[in-house]
Design an enzyme around this catalytic site. Sequence first.
Site, PDB file in Angstrom:
ATOM      1  N   ARG A  31      -4.134  21.268 -29.596  1.00  0.00           N
ATOM      2  CA  ARG A  31      -3.924  22.693 -29.922  1.00  0.00           C
ATOM      3  C   ARG A  31      -2.687  22.952 -30.783  1.00  0.00           C
ATOM      4  NH1 ARG A  31      -8.161  22.169 -27.945  1.00  0.00           N
ATOM      5  NH2 ARG A  31      -9.191  23.569 -26.462  1.00  0.00           N
TER       6      ARG A  31
ATOM      7  N   CYS B 281      -9.651  30.400 -23.411  1.00  0.00           N
ATOM      8  CA  CYS B 281      -8.690  29.899 -22.421  1.00  0.00           C
ATOM      9  C   CYS B 281      -7.318  30.475 -22.727  1.00  0.00           C
ATOM     10  CB  CYS B 281      -8.639  28.379 -22.448  1.00  0.00           C
ATOM     11  SG  CYS B 281     -10.077  27.655 -21.654  1.00  0.00           S
TER      12      CYS B 281
ATOM     13  N   GLU C 295      -1.917  29.407 -24.347  1.00  0.00           N
ATOM     14  CA  GLU C 295      -2.637  28.921 -25.527  1.00  0.00           C
ATOM     15  C   GLU C 295      -2.843  30.088 -26.486  1.00  0.00           C
ATOM     16  OE1 GLU C 295      -7.050  28.335 -26.312  1.00  0.00           O
ATOM     17  OE2 GLU C 295      -6.451  26.347 -25.611  1.00  0.00           O
TER      18      GLU C 295
END
Length: 293
Positions: free
Chosen positions: A170, A218, A288
């Site tokens: 990520r 998420c 995130e």
Amino acid sequence: MGIFSGLETIVETNHPLAAHTWYGLGGPADYFIRPATVQQLKEVVQRCRENKIHIFVMGFGSNLLVSDEGLHAAVIKLEADEFEHTNFEDDQIIVGAGVELSKLVLECVQKGLSGIEALTGIPGSVGGAVRMNAGGNFGDIGAVVESVTLMDNHGNVFEKKKPELIFDYRSTNITAKFILGARLQLASADPEQIMRTVKEAWISRKNTQPLNTRNCGCVFKNPRGVSAGALIDRAGLKGLQVGGAVVSEKHANFIIAEKGCKSRDVIRLMDVIKQRVKEQFDIELEPEIEIWK
Ligand code: EPU
């Protein structure tokens, strides 16, 4: 509109951002700007520099929470035709940052090009996906990126290629303000086989994630290979609610925005989750999602 005079057709002032995000939350931006060309984007970047206006770059707003108070800043969205091109060159694609990832996945399936089918169902733009190295259990976009075209906050356009590019979980080492496009390296494969993978990815997502709710995917990163969702679940937090924000019963790393939800509810619920997971497992969860304030 002195600051952006001559650019009135692409600049909106005091523009509500909620409708540009998957969450549908958040206040207005002082300036919302949709440049039609790279040249116009350069012009906008220069005006913002001269006038000390902070820039936020928006993709499809699928991983984004905007503060209720809005932003004293310019939000720039690359959605004009110039940023939405897709050119196939043998088994490579040159694709604009504004292209929708899911459309690109389908186009590749139809052409028998394999490499991004594991990204099926991830909402977002190509630019946003590259920026955060979007992916899931079956791979991420970084694995197929050959090069990216970037613009810095002075308006300079340049390219960054493999192996200079580093893609991590990520994250990437791209620091330039704008991703304008990317070149992806795919491989020829049997369209039926690729389609099977696409279907499997869809079914798995449908079975495990609250797809038809207002969410932004998420919320926390998986800490060192552990599923943040599993940790939040084991901490007993499914169903926990702050204002209109609720931890999903289906996947605990999703926070659903119910009717009347405010951005501050999501942020407060994230704080509670972080605190409880820290207390129970001594693990610090990191967001995130991007939070703009
Ligand atoms: N689990 C639970 N309870 C939950 C959620 C998950 O026990 O509430 C367990 C599952 O049973 C499974 C394990 O945790 O054993 C892993 O769950 P899952 O397969 O859903 O994967 P994840 O690690 O939670 C990651 C990505 C997702 C991506 C899926 C599928 C992150 C933070 N999440 O989730 O990405 O869709 O894999 O590939 O990396 C996103 O980035 O927005 C996102 C949703």
